[in-house]
Design a protein around this motif. Structure first.
Motif, PDB file in Angstrom:
ATOM      1  N   ASP A   1      -9.009  -9.474   1.135  1.00  0.00           N
ATOM      2  CA  ASP A   1      -7.943 -10.290   0.570  1.00  0.00           C
ATOM      3  C   ASP A   1      -6.643  -9.507   0.418  1.00  0.00           C
ATOM      4  N   ARG A   2      -6.766  -8.196   0.284  1.00  0.00           N
ATOM      5  CA  ARG A   2      -5.572  -7.367   0.153  1.00  0.00           C
ATOM      6  C   ARG A   2      -4.843  -7.223   1.485  1.00  0.00           C
ATOM      7  N   VAL A   3      -5.596  -7.046   2.570  1.00  0.00           N
ATOM      8  CA  VAL A   3      -4.977  -6.694   3.851  1.00  0.00           C
ATOM      9  C   VAL A   3      -4.860  -7.862   4.823  1.00  0.00           C
ATOM     10  N   ASN A   4      -5.419  -9.026   4.481  1.00  0.00           N
ATOM     11  CA  ASN A   4      -5.383 -10.112   5.464  1.00  0.00           C
ATOM     12  C   ASN A   4      -3.978 -10.647   5.723  1.00  0.00           C
ATOM     13  N   ILE A   5      -3.026 -10.271   4.875  1.00  0.00           N
ATOM     14  CA  ILE A   5      -1.648 -10.676   5.145  1.00  0.00           C
ATOM     15  C   ILE A   5      -1.141 -10.047   6.439  1.00  0.00           C
ATOM     16  N   SER A   6      -1.706  -8.886   6.807  1.00  0.00           N
ATOM     17  CA  SER A   6      -1.310  -8.259   8.073  1.00  0.00           C
ATOM     18  C   SER A   6      -1.691  -9.145   9.253  1.00  0.00           C
ATOM     19  N   ASN A   7      -2.872  -9.763   9.166  1.00  0.00           N
ATOM     20  CA  ASN A   7      -3.273 -10.697  10.216  1.00  0.00           C
ATOM     21  C   ASN A   7      -2.400 -11.949  10.192  1.00  0.00           C
TER      22      ASN A   7
END
Length: 276
Positions: A53-59
């Protein structure tokens, strides 16, 4: 005058320690496996969803989020960075709250909270909405990583705990390995229900997180003294073995914080952590 040993400081002598390990009727290896199955897997799972949930903004940034929200210049970078402001500030306070409540209640509440926030992030319509969602996501996630480490330290001796810390931390590898594949599969949902694929990334992963939160409510264990799945003899064995006789009924005072902050190794660890 007798010289105090580390074992004495922890509350029992080296002779007592040998008795605990050698003469106790408790099967230590069997108890250790029991603890491993109860404590580590659910913490491993909670940090997988937290990291996703922290890094899915990169996708999401590669699936059309910037264009749809009209992001310009450094705005995507600001959206990435703002997460870490509350995340850093509230890590220690979160552990204090967890100690006052219980690991099961607090960690589950954090997971369900950032799962709901993640779902909401899938419906943002502006840059301001994205920043707000990211800020509160960082706030809700602040307690997961330090809370997991803190809880593990109550169940194992130092040498044993290091191995479990490694397993816990390796959850980020699993999350990193499958996060991109998951986002790639969700990309095929573009346009379903009138929602872009990047929105589905947030919504679906948020739903999974909420489900994990409810599982955690059932499965996350408390401190050894409060664990209902241990016999009184097993509780006493663990408390003597680890020297961690605290529970959530023991308050954290200012001197505890000062003692922690006065240790150079803590500052060194804090310095190298962002370099990972």
């Amino acid at each position: 005058m007798a010289v105090s040993t580390e074992a004495d400081i922890r509350g029992f002598s080296s002779a007592d320690e040998n008795r605990v390990h050698l003469n106790s009727p408790i099967d230590e290896s069997k108890l250790l496996r029991k603890i491993d199955l109860r404590v580590v897997p659910i913490l491993f799972m909670t940090y997988i969803v937290a990291f996703l949930d922290r890094v899915n903004i990169s996708n999401a940034l590669t699936l059309g989020l910037p264009a749809e929200l009209n992001l310009e210049g450094n705005q995507p970078n600001v959206a990435l960075t703002i997460f870490f402001v509350p995340y850093i500030i509230f890590e220690i306070p979160s552990n204090i709250v967890m100690k006052k409540l219980s690991p099961r209640i607090w960690l589950s509440a954090c997971i369900i909270s950032f799962g709901i926030i993640m779902i909401g992030q899938g419906f943002v319509r502006s840059y301001g909405g994205l920043l707000t969602a990211r800020f509160f996501l960082g706030l809700a996630e602040a307690g997961i990583f330090p809370g997991g480490f803190y809880l593990i330290s109550f169940w194992y001796e130092k040498a044993e705990a290091q191995k479990r810390f490694t397993v816990y931390w390796s959850s980020t590898i699993c999350a990193g390995a499958f996060g991109g594949l998951l986002a790639s599969a969700i990309a095929n949902m573009d346009g379903i229900r009138g929602l872009s694929s990047w929105r589905w990334v947030f919504i679906l992963e948020g739903i999974v997180t909420v489900l994990v939160g409810f599982v955690a409510l059932l499965c996350v264990t408390d401190f050894p003294r409060e664990a209902k799945w241990l016999s009184p003899e097993e509780k006493e064995f663990i408390l003597q073995k680890t020297g961690n006789n605290e529970s959530h009924t023991v308050p954290v005072v200012a001197n505890d914080m000062l003692a922690f902050l006065s240790q150079p190794r803590q500052w060194f660890a804090a310095t190298i952590f962002p370099m990972d």
